[in-house]
Scaffold this motif. Structure first.
Motif, PDB file in Angstrom:
ATOM      1  N   ILE A  15     152.967 -27.440   9.756  1.00 55.55           N
ATOM      2  CA  ILE A  15     152.564 -26.145  10.311  1.00 55.55           C
ATOM      3  C   ILE A  15     153.809 -25.524  10.933  1.00 55.55           C
ATOM      4  O   ILE A  15     154.354 -26.055  11.907  1.00 55.55           O
ATOM      5  N   ALA A  20     148.853 -21.527  15.502  1.00 56.11           N
ATOM      6  CA  ALA A  20     149.436 -22.769  14.963  1.00 56.11           C
ATOM      7  C   ALA A  20     148.877 -23.979  15.711  1.00 56.11           C
ATOM      8  O   ALA A  20     148.505 -24.983  15.092  1.00 56.11           O
ATOM      9  N   ASN A  75     146.639 -26.981  14.136  1.00 58.11           N
ATOM     10  CA  ASN A  75     147.121 -28.358  14.255  1.00 58.11           C
ATOM     11  C   ASN A  75     146.016 -29.278  14.790  1.00 58.11           C
ATOM     12  O   ASN A  75     145.763 -30.359  14.222  1.00 58.11           O
ATOM     13  N   GLN A 132     154.154 -30.082  13.380  1.00 66.61           N
ATOM     14  CA  GLN A 132     154.201 -28.672  13.793  1.00 66.61           C
ATOM     15  C   GLN A 132     155.605 -28.337  14.290  1.00 66.61           C
ATOM     16  O   GLN A 132     156.116 -28.968  15.218  1.00 66.61           O
TER      17      GLN A 132
END
Ligand SMILES: Cc1cc2nc3c(=O)[nH]c(=O)nc-3n(C[C@H](O)[C@H](O)[C@H](O)COP(=O)(O)O)c2cc1C
Length: 146
Positions: free
Chosen positions: A7, A20, A24, A36
């Motif tokens: 991500i 985001a 996640n 991430q």
């Protein structure tokens, strides 16, 4: 078998970062092994090795990437790397009161296609909020689940 998801995000004031973060958490709860990263942490070599990639970026300036995505965009726009193994989708945040609506997400999306990456889900353009990002994230996870 491990199902990996990267991500990658860039944000000025936290909206895209929250999108985001939410993706996640959702991905981890569904058993994905996630990574991430801020866009600027990602090199073209890294990108070429990734398999499933969700990109979340807002737009600043006049259709520009946020500061923590500028270096990534400089590398990407000049790249001729073959990204044929990369499966991705973009969630673009912006506001249609600006001339170049969601310009950052749009240009990243267009360049990834040029480099041969596989767009497995259409880009989500969010106007003035993160509305639409949740269903985009759910659809993306559905597409990449093994
Ligand atoms: C200084 C500034 C410039 C912006 N420029 C654009 C733009 O060119 N195009 C666009 O669609 N949105 C633009 N926006 C809107 C933001 O992308 C939008 O508010 C987004 O949700 C912010 O997400 P963030 O908190 O993750 O940065 C701009 C916002 C600011 C504050």
């Amino acid at each position: 078998m491990e199902n990996n998801l990267s991500i990658l995000w860039a944000s000025m004031s936290g909206t895209a970062e929250n999108v985001a973060d939410t993706l996640n958490e959702k991905a981890k709860s569904k058993g994905f092994v996630t990574n991430q990263l801020e866009l600027n942490q990602v090199t073209m070599n890294d990108l070429a090795k990734m398999k499933n990639v969700a990109i979340v970026t807002s737009t600043t300036g006049e259709g520009d990437l946020p500061t923590n995505g500028e270096d990534f965009w400089d590398d990407l726009k000049n790249s001729d790397k073959n990204l044929k193994n990369l499966r991705y989708s973009v969630c673009a945040l912006g506001d249609s009161s600006h001339d170049i609506f969601c310009g950052a997400g749009r240009k990243v999306d267009e360049k990834l296609i040029q480099l041969g990456a596989q767009k497995i889900l259409d880009r989500q353009d969010c106007d003035g909020s993160d509305e639409g990002s949740d269903s985009w994230g759910n659809n993306f996870l559905d597409k990449i689940k093994i």
